[in-house]
Design an enzyme around this catalytic site. Structure first.
Site, PDB file in Angstrom:
ATOM      1  N   ARG A 105       0.840  -1.192   0.000  1.00 21.71           N
ATOM      2  CA  ARG A 105       0.000   0.000   0.000  1.00 21.71           C
ATOM      3  C   ARG A 105       0.877   1.244   0.000  1.00 21.71           C
ATOM      4  O   ARG A 105       1.708   1.427   0.893  1.00 21.71           O
ATOM      5  CB  ARG A 105      -0.899  -0.007   1.236  1.00 21.71           C
ATOM      6  N   THR A 109      -0.826   7.662  -1.336  1.00 23.05           N
ATOM      7  CA  THR A 109      -2.098   7.562  -2.076  1.00 23.05           C
ATOM      8  C   THR A 109      -3.032   6.531  -1.443  1.00 23.05           C
ATOM      9  O   THR A 109      -4.227   6.503  -1.747  1.00 23.05           O
ATOM     10  CB  THR A 109      -1.839   7.124  -3.528  1.00 23.05           C
ATOM     11  N   ASP A 201      -3.787  -9.427  12.931  1.00 20.38           N
ATOM     12  CA  ASP A 201      -3.046  -9.432  11.670  1.00 20.38           C
ATOM     13  C   ASP A 201      -2.768 -10.888  11.273  1.00 20.38           C
ATOM     14  O   ASP A 201      -1.989 -11.592  11.920  1.00 20.38           O
ATOM     15  CB  ASP A 201      -1.732  -8.666  11.835  1.00 20.38           C
ATOM     16  N   ASP A 204       0.953 -11.799  10.572  1.00 22.85           N
ATOM     17  CA  ASP A 204       1.748 -11.877  11.793  1.00 22.85           C
ATOM     18  C   ASP A 204       1.406 -13.119  12.594  1.00 22.85           C
ATOM     19  O   ASP A 204       2.282 -13.780  13.155  1.00 22.85           O
ATOM     20  CB  ASP A 204       1.499 -10.635  12.671  1.00 22.85           C
TER      21      ASP A 204
HETATM   22  N1  URA Z   1      -5.395  -7.751   7.347  1.00 28.35           N
HETATM   23  C1  URA Z   1      -5.258  -8.481   8.477  1.00 28.35           C
HETATM   24  O1  URA Z   1      -4.315  -9.257   8.608  1.00 28.35           O
HETATM   25  N2  URA Z   1      -6.154  -8.343   9.459  1.00 28.35           N
HETATM   26  C2  URA Z   1      -7.219  -7.515   9.362  1.00 28.35           C
HETATM   27  O2  URA Z   1      -8.026  -7.454  10.293  1.00 28.35           O
HETATM   28  C3  URA Z   1      -7.339  -6.758   8.171  1.00 28.35           C
HETATM   29  C4  URA Z   1      -6.420  -6.895   7.184  1.00 28.35           C
END
Ligand code: URA
Length: 210
Positions: A105, A109, A201, A204
């Site tokens: 990302r 922008t 995440d 992660d």
């Molecule tokens: N990406 C993730 O890993 N978790 C989220 O909640 C949103 C995007």
């Protein structure tokens, strides 16, 4: 597949998803659950694949037995978290062809920018299943599907573990022809773009990078 959104309510899927959501679940268990759940979701996303028959001999007699028809399907992982879903799916569909889409990302922008793209040939003759565990804003998913379409794919499905209503709406607007299969439609996104209640995440948690 006719529905734009299919939520797989199977008890095993829902139970495993709950274990994955819990913050105390270890990386090793999270990974194992992801592998198991991805196979159950793969079962759902492939349930209308075209079939034909092949003449075979059982130990007792000949028969026309059902087999998959057409070209091997393409599994396309959105890096990096998509690889967690991909591993389990490949155990179930070992002959699938595999592609990768890398997007990051742009912080100014906020738009997805491509850094890697490699997909199987003859995508126009295959079913392509694009995989990413989290359909959050839908921006990177929509961009990935754009790229896969530009590479020739015509029959595409999108598989995720969790979807936010915002992401589903974004995908429906950008790609109404791409059915989505997920284990849960969660409530909303927070201000950081994380799905609530979510599971945190996904990358992660599966790779232990937190
Ligand atoms: N990406 C993730 O890993 N978790 C989220 O909640 C949103 C995007």
């Amino acid at each position: 597949m006719k529905e734009h959104l299919t939520v797989v309510k199977h008890p095993l899927v829902q139970h495993k998803l709950t274990l994955m959501r819990e913050k105390t679940t270890s990386t090793a268990v999270f990974r194992q659950l992801l592998r198991e759940i991805s196979q159950l979701l793969a079962y759902e996303v492939t349930h209308q694949l075209p079939m034909t028959t092949r003449r075979i001999e059982t130990p007792l007699e000949e028969m026309d037995a059902p087999v998959l028809d057409g070209r091997k399907l393409a599994l396309i992982s959105i890096l990096r978290a998509g690889n967690g879903l991909l591993d389990g799916m490949l155990e179930l569909i070992p002959s699938a062809r595999v592609g990768f889409v890398g997007l990051y990302r742009d912080e100014e922008t906020l738009q997805p920018v491509q850094y890697y793209f490699k997909v199987p040939e003859l995508l126009d003759e295959r079913l392509s299943i694009v995989v990413d565990p989290m359909l959050a804003t839908g921006n990177s998913s929509a961009a990935a599907v754009d790229l896969v379409k530009k590479a020739g794919a015509k029959d595409i499905r999108f598989l995720c573990l969790l979807a936010a209503p915002e992401g589903v709406a974004r995908m429906k607007e950008a790609h109404p022809d791409v059915p989505i299969v997920t284990a849960s439609l969660d409530e909303r996104l927070n201000e950081m773009g994380y799905i609530l209640p979510g599971l945190g995440d996904a990358g992660d948690r599966m790779f232990g990078t937190q």
